[in-house]
Motif scaffolding. Structure first.
Motif, PDB file in Angstrom:
ATOM      1  N   ARG A   1      -2.614 -10.414  -1.513  1.00 59.94           N
ATOM      2  CA  ARG A   1      -2.580  -9.592  -2.724  1.00 59.94           C
ATOM      3  C   ARG A   1      -2.186 -10.450  -3.924  1.00 59.94           C
ATOM      4  O   ARG A   1      -2.819 -10.373  -4.981  1.00 59.94           O
TER       5      ARG A   1
ATOM      6  N   ARG B   1      -4.687 -11.180  -7.115  1.00 59.29           N
ATOM      7  CA  ARG B   1      -4.292 -10.745  -8.454  1.00 59.29           C
ATOM      8  C   ARG B   1      -4.105 -11.928  -9.397  1.00 59.29           C
ATOM      9  O   ARG B   1      -4.436 -11.832 -10.588  1.00 59.29           O
TER      10      ARG B   1
ATOM     11  N   ASP C   1      -6.109 -12.511 -12.876  1.00 63.22           N
ATOM     12  CA  ASP C   1      -5.461 -12.838 -14.149  1.00 63.22           C
ATOM     13  C   ASP C   1      -6.040 -14.110 -14.755  1.00 63.22           C
ATOM     14  O   ASP C   1      -6.218 -14.209 -15.965  1.00 63.22           O
TER      15      ASP C   1
ATOM     16  N   TYR D   1      -8.754  -6.815  -8.858  1.00 67.78           N
ATOM     17  CA  TYR D   1      -7.527  -6.016  -8.768  1.00 67.78           C
ATOM     18  C   TYR D   1      -7.728  -4.842  -7.819  1.00 67.78           C
ATOM     19  O   TYR D   1      -6.852  -4.509  -7.022  1.00 67.78           O
TER      20      TYR D   1
ATOM     21  N   SER E   1      -7.596  -6.058  -4.330  1.00 64.50           N
ATOM     22  CA  SER E   1      -6.231  -6.430  -3.939  1.00 64.50           C
ATOM     23  C   SER E   1      -5.417  -5.211  -3.502  1.00 64.50           C
ATOM     24  O   SER E   1      -4.440  -5.350  -2.766  1.00 64.50           O
ATOM     25  N   ASP E   2      -5.831  -4.024  -3.930  1.00 64.68           N
ATOM     26  CA  ASP E   2      -5.130  -2.800  -3.512  1.00 64.68           C
ATOM     27  C   ASP E   2      -5.159  -2.600  -2.000  1.00 64.68           C
ATOM     28  O   ASP E   2      -4.297  -1.927  -1.443  1.00 64.68           O
TER      29      ASP E   2
ATOM     30  N   ASP F   1      -1.940  -3.854  -0.682  1.00 65.82           N
ATOM     31  CA  ASP F   1      -0.735  -3.308  -1.294  1.00 65.82           C
ATOM     32  C   ASP F   1      -0.283  -2.091  -0.492  1.00 65.82           C
ATOM     33  O   ASP F   1      -0.979  -1.082  -0.440  1.00 65.82           O
TER      34      ASP F   1
END
Length: 106
Positions: free
Chosen positions: A42, A46, A50, A67, A70-71, A74
């Motif tokens: 993750r 992320r 960025d 993003y 990447s969830d 999470d």
């Protein structure tokens, strides 16, 4: 007669099978690596999002997609690959049509 056929007259020594024990150890290590690596995955995804986010709409779009992916890693997010696919598909469709509110006069 024993010893006449080398294919059938093999040494009958029994070797203990350690694969079950090794498999259990490997599974435990795998589970622990997966738990740690989910957080790391993750973070990497992320950080990449960025990094690539820029002034262009394409770079912002790719960053948004990253993003969203990447969830998956999470634990606070309740999502599935299918939901992410649908969300990404929606992002691409909105981009293709010219935004959320495309100007119909063009």
């Amino acid at each position: 007669m024993p010893g006449d056929d080398p294919d059938t007259d093999r040494d009958a020594t029994v070797v203990p099978d350690d694969t079950d024990v090794a498999s259990d150890d490997t599974d435990a290590v795998s589970d622990s690596v997966d738990a740690v690596s989910a957080d790391r995955r993750r973070e990497i995804i992320r950080a990449t999002a960025d990094e690539i986010r820029g002034d262009s709409s394409e770079s912002r779009q790719v960053a948004a997609i990253l993003y969203r992916v990447s969830d998956l890693y999470d634990p606070d997010e309740d999502t599935s690959p299918e939901e992410i696919y649908l969300n990404v598909r929606n992002i691409v469709q909105v981009k293709t049509q010219g935004g959320l509110r495309p100007d119909e006069d063009q």
